[in-house]
Design a protein around this motif. Structure first.
Motif, PDB file in Angstrom:
ATOM      1  N   LEU A 150      42.320  20.501  64.873  1.00 24.01           N
ATOM      2  CA  LEU A 150      42.369  19.536  63.730  1.00 24.01           C
ATOM      3  C   LEU A 150      43.769  18.907  63.772  1.00 24.01           C
ATOM      4  CD1 LEU A 150      40.535  19.153  61.447  1.00 24.01           C
ATOM      5  CD2 LEU A 150      41.895  20.535  60.017  1.00 24.01           C
ATOM      6  N   GLY A 151      44.960  19.459  64.213  1.00 26.94           N
ATOM      7  CA  GLY A 151      46.266  18.752  64.136  1.00 26.94           C
ATOM      8  C   GLY A 151      46.071  17.723  65.262  1.00 26.94           C
ATOM      9  N   ASP A 152      45.325  17.692  66.309  1.00 27.84           N
ATOM     10  CA  ASP A 152      45.249  16.509  67.078  1.00 27.84           C
ATOM     11  C   ASP A 152      45.046  15.295  66.634  1.00 27.84           C
ATOM     12  OD1 ASP A 152      45.903  18.168  69.273  1.00 27.84           O
ATOM     13  OD2 ASP A 152      44.101  18.908  69.582  1.00 27.84           O
ATOM     14  N   ILE A 153      44.148  15.200  65.359  1.00 22.39           N
ATOM     15  CA  ILE A 153      43.482  14.036  64.756  1.00 22.39           C
ATOM     16  C   ILE A 153      44.603  13.584  64.109  1.00 22.39           C
ATOM     17  CG2 ILE A 153      41.958  13.071  62.895  1.00 22.39           C
ATOM     18  CD1 ILE A 153      40.012  15.426  63.881  1.00 22.39           C
ATOM     19  N   GLY A 154      45.395  14.401  63.155  1.00 18.58           N
ATOM     20  CA  GLY A 154      46.645  14.049  62.565  1.00 18.58           C
ATOM     21  C   GLY A 154      47.659  13.560  63.254  1.00 18.58           C
ATOM     22  N   HIS A 155      47.891  14.159  64.315  1.00 14.76           N
ATOM     23  CA  HIS A 155      48.797  13.633  65.145  1.00 14.76           C
ATOM     24  C   HIS A 155      48.523  12.198  65.524  1.00 14.76           C
ATOM     25  CE1 HIS A 155      52.012  13.836  68.004  1.00 14.76           C
ATOM     26  NE2 HIS A 155      51.645  13.408  68.862  1.00 14.76           N
ATOM     27  N   ALA A 156      47.454  11.931  66.097  1.00 14.78           N
ATOM     28  CA  ALA A 156      46.990  10.819  66.600  1.00 14.78           C
ATOM     29  C   ALA A 156      47.298   9.684  65.607  1.00 14.78           C
ATOM     30  CB  ALA A 156      45.687  10.926  67.091  1.00 14.78           C
ATOM     31  N   VAL A 157      46.938   9.962  64.248  1.00 13.86           N
ATOM     32  CA  VAL A 157      47.255   8.728  63.341  1.00 13.86           C
ATOM     33  C   VAL A 157      48.533   8.915  62.919  1.00 13.86           C
ATOM     34  CG1 VAL A 157      46.995   8.568  60.851  1.00 13.86           C
ATOM     35  CG2 VAL A 157      44.853   9.380  62.057  1.00 13.86           C
ATOM     36  N   GLN A 158      49.244   9.698  62.750  1.00 15.12           N
ATOM     37  CA  GLN A 158      50.665   9.853  62.212  1.00 15.12           C
ATOM     38  C   GLN A 158      51.657   9.188  63.051  1.00 15.12           C
ATOM     39  OE1 GLN A 158      52.418  13.624  61.658  1.00 15.12           O
ATOM     40  NE2 GLN A 158      54.348  12.784  60.503  1.00 15.12           N
ATOM     41  N   SER A 159      51.312   9.387  64.461  1.00 18.70           N
ATOM     42  CA  SER A 159      52.362   9.023  65.500  1.00 18.70           C
ATOM     43  C   SER A 159      52.268   7.536  65.747  1.00 18.70           C
ATOM     44  CB  SER A 159      52.115   9.671  66.992  1.00 18.70           C
ATOM     45  OG  SER A 159      50.757   9.290  67.453  1.00 18.70           O
ATOM     46  N   LEU A 160      51.049   6.989  65.785  1.00 19.01           N
ATOM     47  CA  LEU A 160      50.861   5.437  65.693  1.00 19.01           C
ATOM     48  C   LEU A 160      51.227   4.738  64.523  1.00 19.01           C
ATOM     49  CD1 LEU A 160      49.787   2.986  67.037  1.00 19.01           C
ATOM     50  CD2 LEU A 160      47.476   3.584  66.193  1.00 19.01           C
ATOM     51  N   ALA A 161      51.312   5.415  63.344  1.00 21.85           N
ATOM     52  CA  ALA A 161      51.691   4.761  61.935  1.00 21.85           C
ATOM     53  C   ALA A 161      53.108   4.695  62.049  1.00 21.85           C
ATOM     54  CB  ALA A 161      50.924   5.532  60.928  1.00 21.85           C
ATOM     55  N   GLU A 162      53.700   5.947  62.215  1.00 26.72           N
ATOM     56  CA  GLU A 162      55.226   5.900  62.046  1.00 26.72           C
ATOM     57  C   GLU A 162      56.058   5.311  63.240  1.00 26.72           C
ATOM     58  OE1 GLU A 162      56.199  10.071  61.760  1.00 26.72           O
ATOM     59  OE2 GLU A 162      55.417   9.958  59.497  1.00 26.72           O
ATOM     60  N   ALA A 163      55.200   5.238  64.303  1.00 24.94           N
ATOM     61  CA  ALA A 163      55.711   4.304  65.560  1.00 24.94           C
ATOM     62  C   ALA A 163      56.027   2.804  65.050  1.00 24.94           C
ATOM     63  CB  ALA A 163      54.991   4.384  66.799  1.00 24.94           C
ATOM     64  N   ASN A 164      55.062   2.311  64.183  1.00 24.49           N
ATOM     65  CA  ASN A 164      55.027   0.955  63.751  1.00 24.49           C
ATOM     66  C   ASN A 164      55.839   0.987  62.246  1.00 24.49           C
ATOM     67  OD1 ASN A 164      53.292  -0.865  65.369  1.00 24.49           O
ATOM     68  ND2 ASN A 164      52.250   1.049  65.492  1.00 24.49           N
ATOM     69  N   GLY A 165      56.604   2.081  61.968  1.00 21.53           N
ATOM     70  CA  GLY A 165      57.493   2.049  60.533  1.00 21.53           C
ATOM     71  C   GLY A 165      56.551   2.179  59.138  1.00 21.53           C
ATOM     72  N   LEU A 166      55.356   2.525  59.330  1.00 24.57           N
ATOM     73  CA  LEU A 166      54.360   2.669  58.083  1.00 24.57           C
ATOM     74  C   LEU A 166      54.570   4.154  57.893  1.00 24.57           C
ATOM     75  CD1 LEU A 166      51.555   0.656  59.451  1.00 24.57           C
ATOM     76  CD2 LEU A 166      53.393  -0.151  58.172  1.00 24.57           C
ATOM     77  N   GLY A 167      54.323   4.161  56.420  1.00 28.21           N
ATOM     78  CA  GLY A 167      54.197   5.671  55.902  1.00 28.21           C
ATOM     79  C   GLY A 167      52.825   6.184  55.709  1.00 28.21           C
ATOM     80  N   VAL A 168      52.647   7.533  56.248  1.00 31.57           N
ATOM     81  CA  VAL A 168      51.534   8.035  56.164  1.00 31.57           C
ATOM     82  C   VAL A 168      51.184   9.047  54.883  1.00 31.57           C
ATOM     83  CG1 VAL A 168      49.908   9.877  57.321  1.00 31.57           C
ATOM     84  CG2 VAL A 168      51.339   8.310  58.627  1.00 31.57           C
ATOM     85  N   VAL A 169      50.434   8.690  54.048  1.00 26.51           N
ATOM     86  CA  VAL A 169      49.960   9.401  52.800  1.00 26.51           C
ATOM     87  C   VAL A 169      49.702  10.714  53.125  1.00 26.51           C
ATOM     88  CG1 VAL A 169      48.530   9.550  50.797  1.00 26.51           C
ATOM     89  CG2 VAL A 169      49.460   7.356  51.518  1.00 26.51           C
ATOM     90  N   ARG A 170      50.430  11.804  52.328  1.00 28.98           N
ATOM     91  CA  ARG A 170      50.215  13.396  52.697  1.00 28.98           C
ATOM     92  C   ARG A 170      49.129  14.041  51.620  1.00 28.98           C
ATOM     93  NH1 ARG A 170      54.013  11.112  56.024  1.00 28.98           N
ATOM     94  NH2 ARG A 170      55.378  12.819  56.993  1.00 28.98           N
ATOM     95  N   GLU A 171      49.062  13.424  50.347  1.00 29.62           N
ATOM     96  CA  GLU A 171      48.498  14.083  49.503  1.00 29.62           C
ATOM     97  C   GLU A 171      46.899  13.985  49.453  1.00 29.62           C
ATOM     98  OE1 GLU A 171      52.477  13.055  47.491  1.00 29.62           O
ATOM     99  OE2 GLU A 171      51.009  12.205  48.974  1.00 29.62           O
TER     100      GLU A 171
END
Length: 262
Positions: A150-171
């Motif tokens: 499951l963490g592989d999905i979240g990692h794929a999303v988070q790594s791309l978003a944060e590499a572009n300086g964007l914030g990933v909603v947690r809640e």
């Protein structure tokens, strides 16, 4: 007492096939709403359109009445992240971005999807937000393969978003889908590779990045539904329901021949 872990409800190949009709209807409603979303149109008018489309195709709006939610769609504008209640008072304006979440129930199965649409011409920052968030969704879907975690999905999303300086909603996160709109497991848009439960054939998941132009922090609003960005900057939301099969992830919320609601 030890807390009981909730396990995913696996679907058979026949059940996954049956879910495609709910997915088609939900995707059709999303596309029609996106086509109608333009300056001067209220989110209430878009809600009426979505319900008409869903019912005309033999479905029932999955959101209407869910937990007391009054609309057939969630319509969230600009800094609104999710769960915006459609309203006559909210009229779209040139340069807005509109996140639309639609759900349909057909023969007891749920289809759930979302897309963020530009209203007229939007600025470069907003367009970059939409482009990256859509890519985040596709990267998350690509990671939804049997044998991954499951963490592989979240990692794929988070790594791309944060590499572009964007914030990933947690809640607010993705989730399992089936005869209920929300089934286990939760599908966070952040995480570490190789962590979480193992993904396996038969899982049906809604993968739905919610990405902000600024901070990842959120601000719930007094109506108990709408959630906004803490800093007031725009947010985007893209979602597909997918099934994990032996051949990889299969899109369920899609019209035949249309991968995107354009």
């Amino acid at each position: 007492m030890r807390r009981r872990r909730e396990w995913p409800i696996l679907k058979s190949p026949g059940e996954i096939e049956a879910m495609k009709e709910a997915g088609r209807v939900s995707a059709l409603a999303l596309r029609q709403v996106g086509r109608a979303a333009r300056p001067g149109v209220s989110t209430w008018e878009l809600d009426l359109l979505a319900e008409e489309v869903i019912r005309s195709e033999g479905g029932v709006p999955a959101f209407k009445g869910y937990g007391g939610f009054p609309g057939s769609i969630c319509a969230s504008v600009n800094e609104q992240i999710v769960h915006g209640i459609p309203s006559r008072a909210v009229k779209l304006a040139e340069g807005d971005v509109l996140s639309v979440d639609t759900g349909a129930i057909v023969d007891g199965w749920v289809g759930d999807n979302a897309w963020t649409f530009p209203i007229g011409v939007i600025d470069e920052e907003k367009q970059r937000l939409l482009d990256v968030t859509e890519r985040c969704m596709w990267e998350g879907i690509a990671a939804a393969r049997s044998g991954n975690r499951l963490g592989d999905i979240g990692h794929a999303v988070q790594s791309l978003a944060e590499a572009n300086g964007l914030g990933v909603v947690r809640e607010y996160v993705g989730h399992g889908v089936g005869r209920a709109m929300h089934e286990p497991p939760n599908v966070p848009n952040y995480g570490r590779r190789g962590t979480g439960i193992e993904l396996c054939v038969g899982m049906v998941l809604a993968i739905e990045p919610m990405i902000n132009l600024g901070t990842h922090k959120t601000r719930p609003m007094p109506d108990g539904w709408l959630v906004c960005t803490r800093d007031g900057r725009p947010s985007a939301h893209f979602e597909k329901t997918i099934a994990i099969t032996e051949d990889g992830p299969v899109l369920l919320t899609v019209e035949p021949g249309r991968e995107k609601p354009l």
